[in-house]
Write an enzyme that holds these catalytic residues in place. Structure first.
Site, PDB file in Angstrom:
ATOM      1  N   GLU A 262      75.859 -21.586  -2.470  1.00  0.00           N
ATOM      2  CA  GLU A 262      75.713 -21.109  -1.089  1.00  0.00           C
ATOM      3  C   GLU A 262      74.286 -20.586  -0.913  1.00  0.00           C
ATOM      4  OE1 GLU A 262      77.982 -17.585  -0.280  1.00  0.00           O
ATOM      5  OE2 GLU A 262      77.867 -17.782   1.896  1.00  0.00           O
TER       6      GLU A 262
ATOM      7  N   HIS B 258      89.704 -19.442   2.084  1.00  0.00           N
ATOM      8  CA  HIS B 258      88.513 -18.628   1.831  1.00  0.00           C
ATOM      9  C   HIS B 258      88.317 -17.672   3.004  1.00  0.00           C
ATOM     10  CE1 HIS B 258      84.328 -18.438  -0.159  1.00  0.00           C
ATOM     11  NE2 HIS B 258      84.389 -17.456   0.737  1.00  0.00           N
TER      12      HIS B 258
ATOM     13  N   HIS C 171      82.357 -18.315  -5.623  1.00  0.00           N
ATOM     14  CA  HIS C 171      81.306 -18.560  -4.632  1.00  0.00           C
ATOM     15  C   HIS C 171      80.118 -19.179  -5.361  1.00  0.00           C
ATOM     16  CE1 HIS C 171      83.419 -15.605  -2.146  1.00  0.00           C
ATOM     17  NE2 HIS C 171      82.651 -15.934  -1.137  1.00  0.00           N
TER      18      HIS C 171
ATOM     19  N   ASP D  91      85.820 -17.928   6.107  1.00  0.00           N
ATOM     20  CA  ASP D  91      84.981 -16.967   5.385  1.00  0.00           C
ATOM     21  C   ASP D  91      85.233 -15.556   5.920  1.00  0.00           C
ATOM     22  OD1 ASP D  91      83.371 -16.238   3.341  1.00  0.00           O
ATOM     23  OD2 ASP D  91      81.475 -16.902   4.222  1.00  0.00           O
TER      24      ASP D  91
ATOM     25  N   HIS E   7      87.714 -13.364   3.693  1.00  0.00           N
ATOM     26  CA  HIS E   7      87.527 -12.024   3.126  1.00  0.00           C
ATOM     27  C   HIS E   7      88.225 -10.979   3.987  1.00  0.00           C
ATOM     28  CE1 HIS E   7      84.317 -13.103   0.175  1.00  0.00           C
ATOM     29  NE2 HIS E   7      84.181 -14.123   1.008  1.00  0.00           N
TER      30      HIS E   7
ATOM     31  N   ASP F 130      87.728  -7.730   4.138  1.00  0.00           N
ATOM     32  CA  ASP F 130      86.803  -6.760   4.730  1.00  0.00           C
ATOM     33  C   ASP F 130      85.871  -7.394   5.766  1.00  0.00           C
ATOM     34  OD1 ASP F 130      85.999  -8.055   2.414  1.00  0.00           O
ATOM     35  OD2 ASP F 130      84.573  -6.523   1.808  1.00  0.00           O
TER      36      ASP F 130
ATOM     37  N   GLY G 207      79.682 -11.850  -3.587  1.00  0.00           N
ATOM     38  CA  GLY G 207      78.461 -11.032  -3.516  1.00  0.00           C
ATOM     39  C   GLY G 207      77.203 -11.867  -3.557  1.00  0.00           C
TER      40      GLY G 207
END
Ligand SMILES: [Zn+2]
Length: 376
Positions: free
Chosen positions: A223, A35, A220, A301, A37, A39, A193
């Site tokens: 959370e 997991h 996701h 993350d 990202h 970006d 998102g």
């Protein structure tokens, strides 16, 4: 007592160390990151470099100013607040070259801390500001990863994300892209998102396309919203893994379902504290889940936004929850078991990782003993 010689059978002895494991031990430990990202995981130097090269105004031209703007590792009010940093990082990820570079450097950074396999996720639609086609956006990342794999000897895969707070039509477009690139770099599909107010079932059409094409799904969930979000991810959208699952503990029935079905949880400890999914690290349900036998994995993350690495996440878990050698081995093995990789490869990967991990744990603190005796 320690044995002098170890023969590794199916049931290998595992020792507790005589002195606590240090950070360097966790750096050497074979790891996965399922997991992460794209970006949210750029090197700060790369952001500055790309901004200068592409003439993008990011409001910072030195590392110090960038740190002040981004505030990596900061505890935010909410997930929505945490996600604001991505407005900046996305500004410099709008060209083929920048996407290639981000992917390539991610391989290099992971290889440097013994992450043998990772799955990087991103949503190509967020990189279309300059009119780049989504196919090019995906190809650039796949290419960067492929070249990185060749140069640094580790493995990776791409997870394409739909975005909860963008229209379901866009999720459908992202799902079509994932279908086209299945087995050509893409290993899964996700929904990312803002979770609150944006239920996964609104994006059902995209999941139907993904599942009918036998593509792996992770979502996701749990959370920024409660167990109902996890329930939807599993039972409406067919998730094979859950991103975070922090709030799963609020529903015992679902908790046991997840455990019974060996559904992996992609836990991101530091990030959960920063988005306030967990009030403090000590109150994170990670150890509770691990003790219950859930298939818990540790993940970053966002290496930049959360200011972490896989080494840091393991070390944090170890220090906070007094993990045993067996806990550490279980976490490493859970990571491999939960990877979206073919079973044939997974069997080999599992055996190899298990052996390497046990050897590392059992040799910890015994370096001096291994030195050859000095010649008389
Ligand atoms: Zn995430």
């Amino acid at each position: 007592m320690r044995q002098k010689e170890m023969y590794y059978s199916h049931d290998m002895d595992l020792f507790e160390p005589e002195k606590p494991f240090d950070r360097d031990f966790f750096k050497k430990l074979p790891k996965t990151d399922l997991h992460v990202h794209l970006d949210g995981s750029l090197r700060p130097e790369t952001i500055l470099d790309l901004a200068a090269k592409d003439n993008v105004d990011i409001g910072a031209d030195t590392l110090k100013k960038l740190e002040k703007t981004l505030q990596p590792g900061k505890t935010h009010e909410s997930l929505t607040d945490y996600l604001k940093a991505f407005d900046l990082t996305l500004k410099v990820l709008q060209t083929e070259e920048s996407l290639y570079r981000a992917a390539y450097e991610l391989i290099e950074d992971n290889a440097a801390e013994s992450v043998d396999y990772f799955e990087v996720r991103y949503s190509p639609i967020l990189h279309t500001d300059k009119g780049l086609p989504v196919t090019t956006i995906l190809e650039a990342v796949v290419e960067g990863l492929k070249d990185g794999e060749r140069d640094f000897g580790i493995k990776s895969g791409v997870i394409v994300c739909g975005i909860r707070n963008i229209s379901p039509d866009v999720s459908m477009q992202m799902a079509e892209l994932a279908v086209a690139f299945k087995n050509r770099g893409v290993v899964g599909y996700d929904l990312a998102g803002a979770e609150y107010n944006y239920p996964a079932r609104d994006h059902l059409e995209s999941f139907n396309l993904i599942l009918s094409n036998n593509i792996n799904v992770t979502i996701h969930a749990g959370e920024a919203y409660g167990p109902d979000s996890i329930h939807q991810a599993l039972h409406y959208c067919g998730a094979h893994r859950i991103g975070h699952g922090t709030r799963l503990k609020e529903n015992g029935d679902l908790l046991n379902y997840v455990n019974d079905h060996r559904i992996p949880l992609e836990i991101c400890l530091s990030s959960n504290v920063q988005t306030q999914a967990a009030k403090t690290i000590e109150r994170h349900p990670f150890k509770f889940y691990l003790d219950l036998g859930l298939r818990v994995t540790l993940n970053t993350d966002n290496r930049l936004v959360t200011l972490t690495t896989m080494t840091d996440e393991y070390y944090l878990a170890y220090k906070t929850f007094n993990l045993t050698s067996q806990n550490i081995l279980d976490l490493v093995i859970n990571g491999v078991k939960s990877a979206f990789i073919p079973f044939e490869y997974k069997k080999w990967f599992l055996r190899d990782t298990k052996q390497k991990t046990i050897e590392l744990i059992n040799s910890y603190g015994r370096e001096e003993e291994k030195q050859p005796a000095k010649a008389q």
